[in-house]
Design a protein around this motif. Structure first.
Motif, mmCIF file in Angstrom:
data_model
loop_
_atom_site.group_PDB
_atom_site.id
_atom_site.type_symbol
_atom_site.label_atom_id
_atom_site.label_comp_id
_atom_site.label_asym_id
_atom_site.label_seq_id
_atom_site.Cartn_x
_atom_site.Cartn_y
_atom_site.Cartn_z
ATOM 1 N N THR A 1 46.655 31.126 42.341
ATOM 2 C CA THR A 1 46.391 30.409 43.574
ATOM 3 C C THR A 1 47.174 31.063 44.702
ATOM 4 O O THR A 1 47.913 32.028 44.485
ATOM 5 C CB THR A 1 46.759 28.919 43.440
ATOM 6 O OG1 THR A 1 46.280 28.219 44.588
ATOM 7 C CG2 THR A 1 48.266 28.740 43.343
ATOM 8 N N VAL A 2 47.012 30.561 45.900
ATOM 9 C CA VAL A 2 47.701 31.087 47.082
ATOM 10 C C VAL A 2 48.306 29.926 47.846
ATOM 11 O O VAL A 2 47.649 28.890 48.030
ATOM 12 C CB VAL A 2 46.726 31.867 47.996
ATOM 13 C CG1 VAL A 2 47.386 32.205 49.332
ATOM 14 C CG2 VAL A 2 46.262 33.146 47.317
ATOM 15 N N VAL A 3 49.555 30.087 48.259
ATOM 16 C CA VAL A 3 50.204 29.105 49.126
ATOM 17 C C VAL A 3 50.650 29.805 50.403
ATOM 18 O O VAL A 3 51.026 30.980 50.379
ATOM 19 C CB VAL A 3 51.412 28.434 48.436
ATOM 20 C CG1 VAL A 3 50.957 27.587 47.278
ATOM 21 C CG2 VAL A 3 52.427 29.469 47.964
ATOM 22 N N THR A 4 50.569 29.101 51.499
ATOM 23 C CA THR A 4 51.046 29.628 52.775
ATOM 24 C C THR A 4 52.118 28.690 53.310
ATOM 25 O O THR A 4 52.050 27.467 53.085
ATOM 26 C CB THR A 4 49.909 29.730 53.805
ATOM 27 O OG1 THR A 4 49.472 28.415 54.153
ATOM 28 C CG2 THR A 4 48.742 30.529 53.257
ATOM 29 N N GLN B 1 46.905 39.976 62.332
ATOM 30 C CA GLN B 1 47.523 38.669 62.520
ATOM 31 C C GLN B 1 48.946 38.685 61.962
ATOM 32 O O GLN B 1 49.279 39.486 61.087
ATOM 33 C CB GLN B 1 46.698 37.583 61.818
ATOM 34 C CG GLN B 1 45.273 37.470 62.317
ATOM 35 C CD GLN B 1 45.193 37.049 63.766
ATOM 36 O OE1 GLN B 1 46.110 36.420 64.294
ATOM 37 N NE2 GLN B 1 44.100 37.397 64.429
ATOM 38 N N PRO B 2 49.805 37.797 62.450
ATOM 39 C CA PRO B 2 51.205 37.767 61.987
ATOM 40 C C PRO B 2 51.328 37.138 60.605
ATOM 41 O O PRO B 2 51.873 36.043 60.445
ATOM 42 C CB PRO B 2 51.908 36.927 63.064
ATOM 43 C CG PRO B 2 50.839 36.023 63.590
ATOM 44 C CD PRO B 2 49.573 36.818 63.539
ATOM 45 N N PHE C 1 44.228 29.098 61.158
ATOM 46 C CA PHE C 1 44.300 29.652 62.506
ATOM 47 C C PHE C 1 43.392 28.892 63.484
ATOM 48 O O PHE C 1 43.704 28.814 64.671
ATOM 49 C CB PHE C 1 43.933 31.142 62.491
ATOM 50 C CG PHE C 1 45.073 32.034 62.121
ATOM 51 C CD1 PHE C 1 45.995 32.437 63.074
ATOM 52 C CD2 PHE C 1 45.257 32.458 60.824
ATOM 53 C CE1 PHE C 1 47.053 33.248 62.745
ATOM 54 C CE2 PHE C 1 46.319 33.274 60.477
ATOM 55 C CZ PHE C 1 47.224 33.671 61.442
ATOM 56 N N SER C 2 42.272 28.359 62.987
ATOM 57 C CA SER C 2 41.340 27.656 63.868
ATOM 58 C C SER C 2 41.679 26.178 64.011
ATOM 59 O O SER C 2 41.151 25.503 64.898
ATOM 60 C CB SER C 2 39.911 27.799 63.338
ATOM 61 O OG SER C 2 39.777 27.170 62.068
ATOM 62 N N GLY C 3 42.548 25.667 63.135
ATOM 63 C CA GLY C 3 42.909 24.260 63.200
ATOM 64 C C GLY C 3 42.038 23.368 62.347
ATOM 65 O O GLY C 3 42.248 22.148 62.306
ATOM 66 N N ARG C 4 41.034 23.932 61.657
ATOM 67 C CA ARG C 4 40.167 23.118 60.803
ATOM 68 C C ARG C 4 40.901 22.641 59.555
ATOM 69 O O ARG C 4 40.536 21.636 58.957
ATOM 70 C CB ARG C 4 38.912 23.906 60.411
ATOM 71 C CG ARG C 4 37.966 24.175 61.570
ATOM 72 C CD ARG C 4 36.603 24.648 61.083
ATOM 73 N NE ARG C 4 36.708 25.886 60.332
ATOM 74 C CZ ARG C 4 36.622 27.095 60.868
ATOM 75 N NH1 ARG C 4 36.437 27.213 62.181
ATOM 76 N NH2 ARG C 4 36.709 28.181 60.131
#
Length: 645
Positions: free
Chosen positions: A515-518, A493-494, A546-549
């Motif tokens: 923690t993780v931030v995107t 994935q990109p 990616f799924s929109g959830r």
């Protein structure tokens, strides 16, 4: 298009395959073809170009390290010679591409730090390209070092193309390009250079690797005495295929003879023979002790060398049963496991060698005996030997656990290092290697400045995934390992992973990490890990995006990091107002009476409320009963009236 995708294992789009410059012969099918590799790097023009250039071989370029090397190169054959005097440590991609294009018309070499050879060439600056004709004339290229000018210059002074090449260029080839039957007649057979020239610096690096190597040590002052033996060794290695890497080391110098002792090689024994190769199997176990490397004593043949290597390999394979299968799979079902079902009492040597060759990918290897009917039934195995790979898509662990199912992929080919196969079939190593590479952890660089963040993420297309970690934390390496593993399973994935400790840029405090931030630099939207820092949590975050959830939130501008690190003493931790419940109760009590009186009053109010609710329920029930009786009476009257009429 479907058959083409099937041939090269393309299962989704977009997919980038990188093909090498030379075809290689499959020792089993006798077919000659180019075997591609998957490109899994950044989707930018520079990154893709760098990956393609890295495939250019340097096997057609001779490195001239001494005067003896120079003299041997000049007298090796009658082809014109191209010699590049360069200050670079390795041949450039441009020079490698020229050596491939003119490989049968001109011999190529590069010289560095060799004063005598440079003096013979008559050059005074770097880089300089000199062409030496068969008559000994020297021509120095004086144009720009661009591909068109260099190609025209070399073409003027190169030998004529062999008849086979000329026919092929004009579309008149008489042989089938897939079988290359003419090349098999022994006259024009070209064996790819599978053995690498190594220095003792290279050996130091190899010692720290996990990949097994076959090393051929030899003593040759003139560079021609061992040419026949080395050529045969290369032919054998080429036939062995991808099972093992190989290199050759010349220990002619006094320094080389001393260093060779550390590898259990005696220079005196190699001097006494016209040409003797001391072949050593390196890195076949986890000890890494060069003095304990095994030495080959048989005839140089495919059968004997393969037997020598396979028998020396240890086994990283676990024998499992139906009772021990679940503990073997372990707590993380996303780690792929390779299981071989066999009727052999011991692990087959090829499978053991595979477990050694691919252990750096952290696959787990196991074998099971065909007599274990329960396990054979569980995996739906109908015949042996059969190999299956168990795997789960990241983020589906909970669903699989509820259903009690594992993802299974059965390998359809025979158990060989490079098995024969129909069109579209990969070799055993390629099939496993592709799956291994898909699951292998990635390197996660540190973003220590805005420049790092731009290079690693902002300037790339896709989504940035930044792990906010504390390098001083005792669990830092473990936390970074989690991010590497997650990145390895999302490499198609990109996504661009990096880590740092920048809190104010994201409006966070010290208590929020790890923690993780995107964030998407293009869309100016981002999201943060919600919950505990774990591989499963990060998988759910990425899968949800990616799924929109999971919906990302907008922000006004890209995060700005403080170069050199921020002053965390200025970051205010969120302050929670503290209060004492007793104080509040005390205030209420003081205005209404004692605590006992207050509790008694509350109990009375609760009882009164229960009584009112019970009365209301009874009244409602009586009302509904009364309404039902009236309806029935009305119905009976209506019937009586009808009878009177």
């Amino acid at each position: 298009m479907k058959s083409l995708c099937g041939k090269y294992g393309v299962q989704g789009f977009p997919t980038i395959k990188l093909f090498p410059s030379d075809k290689q012969k499959n020792p089993y099918t006798k077919k000659i073809d180019k075997t591609p590799t998957d490109y899994n790097g950044p989707r930018s023009a520079k990154a893709i170009a760098d990956a393609a250039l890295a495939l250019l071989p340097d096997t057609f370029i001779t490195v001239l390290r001494s005067q003896a090397d120079f003299d041997a190169f000049v007298g090796a054959n009658d082809l014109p010679k191209a010699v590049l005097a360069s200050s670079k440590s390795k041949p450039t991609p441009l020079y490698k591409s020229l050596s491939v294009a003119f490989k049968r018309r001109m011999a190529f070499a590069v010289v560095k730090d060799n004063a005598e050879a440079i003096e013979k060439l008559g050059v005074t600056s770097f880089p300089s390209l000199v062409v030496m004709s068969a008559d000994g004339d020297k021509l120095v290229y004086d144009g720009p070092f661009k591909v068109r000018g260099l190609a025209e210059f070399l073409s003027k002074h190169a030998a004529e193309a062999p008849a086979k090449d000329a026919d092929t260029a004009q579309g008149k080839a008489k042989t089938d390009p897939d079988t290359d039957a003419e090349a098999d007649d022994g006259k024009d057979k070209v064996v790819p250079q599978a053995v690498q020239d190594l220095t003792f610096e290279d050996l130091d690096k190899i010692t720290n690797e996990e990949d097994p190597w076959l090393l051929a040590f030899f003593h040759d002052e003139m560079g021609a005495k061992c040419s026949t033996a080395l050529k045969k060794f290369n032919e054998v290695i080429a036939e062995l295929g991808p099972l093992i890497k190989a290199g050759q080391v010349n220990i002619t110098s006094e320094e080389g003879a001393d260093k060779a002792k550390a590898y259990g090689v005696s220079a005196d024994e190699l001097k006494t023979s016209d040409c003797k190769l001391d072949i050593v199997l390196a890195n076949y176990d986890e000890k890494g002790d060069a003095e304990d490397w095994q030495h080959f004593t048989g005839e140089i043949s495919v059968k004997d060398l393969q037997k020598f290597a396979l028998e020396a390999f240890p086994s990283f394979v676990t024998r499992i049963t139906a009772a021990t299968m679940q503990p073997f799979l372990g707590p993380d079902p996303t780690v792929p496991c390779v299981i071989l079902f066999t009727d052999k009492d011991a692990t087959p040597p090829v499978f053991a060698a595979l477990s050694v060759n691919l252990r750096k990918y952290k696959y787990k290897f196991a074998d099971a005996h065909s007599s274990d009917a329960a396990l054979m039934s569980q995996f739906n195995i109908k015949k042996v030997p059969t190999m299956v790979i168990t795997h789960l898509k990241p983020g589906t662990e909970e669903e699989a656990a509820k259903e009690g199912k594992l993802g299974l992929q059965q390998y359809p080919g025979p158990l060989k290092a490079a098995p024969p196969g129909g069109e579209g079939d990969d070799s055993f190593m390629d099939s496993i290697g592709a799956a291994q590479a898909a699951a292998a952890p990635i390197e996660v660089p540190q973003a220590a400045s805005n420049a790092d963040l731009r290079t690693q993420c902002v300037e790339q297309s896709g989504l940035c995934v930044l792990a906010l970690l504390d390098a001083a934390d005792a669990n830092h390496e473990k936390q970074l390992g989690v991010v590497r593993d997650v990145g390895g399973r999302w490499k198609k994935q990109p996504l661009h992973f990096s880590w740092g400790r920048f809190l104010s840029a994201f409006g966070l405090s010290k208590s929020d990490i790890p923690t993780v931030v995107t964030f998407s630099p293009k869309k100016l939207r981002g999201a943060q890990l919600n919950g505990a820092f774990s591989a499963e949590g990060i998988h759910k975050l990425l899968d949800g995006l990616f799924s929109g959830r999971i919906h990302s939130s907008p922000f006004q501008e890209l995060p700005e990091l403080v170069d050199g690190g921020e002053d965390e003493s200025q970051i205010e931790e969120p302050i929670e107002e503290e209060f004492d419940l007793a104080d509040i109760l005390g205030e209420e009590v003081s205005s209404t009476g004692s605590k006992e009186e207050l509790l008694k009053k509350v109990e009375e109010e609760l009882k009164e409320e229960e009584r009112r609710q019970a009365e209301a329920a009874e009244a409602k029930a009586a009302s509904e009963k009364k309404k039902g009786g009236k309806k029935k009476k009305k119905k009976r009257m209506s019937k009586a009236a009808k009878e009177e009429l």
